[in-house]
Design a protein around this motif. Sequence first.
Motif, PDB file in Angstrom:
ATOM      1  N   TYR A 231     -51.434  56.116 104.673  1.00 15.93           N
ATOM      2  CA  TYR A 231     -50.167  56.764 105.040  1.00 15.93           C
ATOM      3  C   TYR A 231     -49.253  56.226 106.145  1.00 15.93           C
ATOM      4  N   LYS A 258     -59.614  67.514 107.447  1.00 14.23           N
ATOM      5  CA  LYS A 258     -58.481  68.354 107.830  1.00 14.23           C
ATOM      6  C   LYS A 258     -58.657  69.605 108.569  1.00 14.23           C
ATOM      7  N   GLY A 261     -58.519  68.107 112.110  1.00 16.02           N
ATOM      8  CA  GLY A 261     -57.050  67.553 112.408  1.00 16.02           C
ATOM      9  C   GLY A 261     -56.843  65.893 112.591  1.00 16.02           C
ATOM     10  N   PRO A 264     -53.784  63.126 108.038  1.00 22.84           N
ATOM     11  CA  PRO A 264     -52.457  63.874 108.118  1.00 22.84           C
ATOM     12  C   PRO A 264     -51.670  65.135 107.228  1.00 22.84           C
ATOM     13  N   GLU A 265     -50.745  65.777 107.497  1.00 20.46           N
ATOM     14  CA  GLU A 265     -50.238  66.693 106.440  1.00 20.46           C
ATOM     15  C   GLU A 265     -49.516  66.105 105.390  1.00 20.46           C
ATOM     16  N   GLN A 267     -49.599  65.691 100.721  1.00 22.61           N
ATOM     17  CA  GLN A 267     -50.350  66.294  99.589  1.00 22.61           C
ATOM     18  C   GLN A 267     -51.668  65.638  99.223  1.00 22.61           C
ATOM     19  N   TYR A 268     -52.797  66.701  98.803  1.00 17.87           N
ATOM     20  CA  TYR A 268     -53.902  66.152  98.624  1.00 17.87           C
ATOM     21  C   TYR A 268     -54.233  66.640  96.954  1.00 17.87           C
ATOM     22  N   VAL A 302     -57.304  73.519 100.340  1.00 15.22           N
ATOM     23  CA  VAL A 302     -56.662  72.065 100.775  1.00 15.22           C
ATOM     24  C   VAL A 302     -55.829  71.515  99.781  1.00 15.22           C
ATOM     25  N   LYS A 322     -49.245  60.351  99.267  1.00 19.06           N
ATOM     26  CA  LYS A 322     -50.307  61.129  98.930  1.00 19.06           C
ATOM     27  C   LYS A 322     -51.789  60.734  98.659  1.00 19.06           C
TER      28      LYS A 322
END
Length: 451
Positions: A231, A258, A261, A264-265, A267-268, A302, A322
């Motif tokens: 990422y 996830k 935390g 990262p936020e 797309q999975y 998720v 992603k």
Amino acid sequence: MKIHFLGGAGTVTGSKTLIEANGISILIDCGLFQGLKELRVLNRLPLAYNPKDIDVVLLTHGHLDHCGWLPKLVSDGFLGKIFCTAPTKEIAKLILLDSAKIQEEEAEKANKEHYSKHDPALPLYTVEEAQQVFPLFRIVDKDIDVVLGEDCFFSFFYASHILGACSISLQIENKTLVFSGDVGQDDDVLLSPPVKPQKADYIFLESTYGNRVHPKSNPLFDLELIINNTYNKGGNLVIPSFAVERVQTIMYLIWQLKKQGKIPEMQYIIDTPMGINVLQLFLENRKWHKLNFEECTEMCEVFTLITDYKDTIEAIYDPRPKVVIAASGMITGGRVLSYLERYIIKPENTVALVGYQAEGTRGRKLLEGDKTIKMYGKIYPVKATILLVEGLSAHGDQNDLLDWLSELESKPEKIVLVHGESEASQGLSTKIQEDLKITCFIPERGQMLEI
């Protein structure tokens, strides 16, 4: 009694062991050869035993290397029953339909783009031929004796590995033959520990990791590090994964990260229609794994689940970082190739291998450091980072296999080591004979053992 080793001897693919005894012929598993070309060409050859003369097939589990040749067996004349557990039946149906569909698509693509030496290129079997297998399935629950003939019966017992997987205890000619199938790890993320056999005259034991011990690394931490590093480089993480159990294991680990935390936020993505269908099987077969309904549901929330190929194309060309989990696990085919065609050539991307890579597969070649990869007749330079996440194998290691033998009431006459490459089988043989003082035999493909 005659035992014919028709596949899964000297290799981890193409599992087929035939027993001739007491007037009955029993085939344990009917797998597809994968990997090396000299193995794959065997899929096109007739079985070295007339399928019409085989009475029953006992299926340990639904992976392609254990069930993927069933359509050929049926089209070549087999008319008997195929015994398996309920989850194995559903998984095998998904696997066979997916295999046939991929073969049809690749044959069509090869003919259209003229990169096959065969004219025309033909699928090994079609979707229609795969469907001919399904009426022959007969569901058997584990720990139930099933009579096959006079003084001949078998039972399944829990093997872990994947949903529905079982070992087999076969009583025939006053002998107890135990076939391990694929044995899982005691500390599997999703599955319970395998059940150990209590008695056996002969054991046919898998040896995939027979000469190795899985490292004590923490796959959760490894995955966290890989995701964050990729990422931060602005890249994409591609995880080629077996659609059955491994996809669900990776999903579980990412869900845990996830919740904590730690990643990262972004797309999975799960891009394997078969893997998505297996999620439903997890919901329907909760006695076979550790997750409850609420955990399965929360885990799925998720992920973006992709089934339509146009959504695959859209995801591939989405420039945002992603994580993509796509089949197949050894990069032998499937949608993961579509991602790798675009992503393997870029250094900011990462490919994380999460399971056994058979000799001759693209996954094995990447693991061994090949600088190019061939897909659909084209050569691509490997610029992406290639990593192995260890500790996630669905196979037990040398210690697990020795432990699996630890509750035997008496020593078997012989342990036959199958489903392993030569070094793995030899390593396990040496260890068993040194530690347990039990005679081992490592068959070659085509060899016959008389009992």
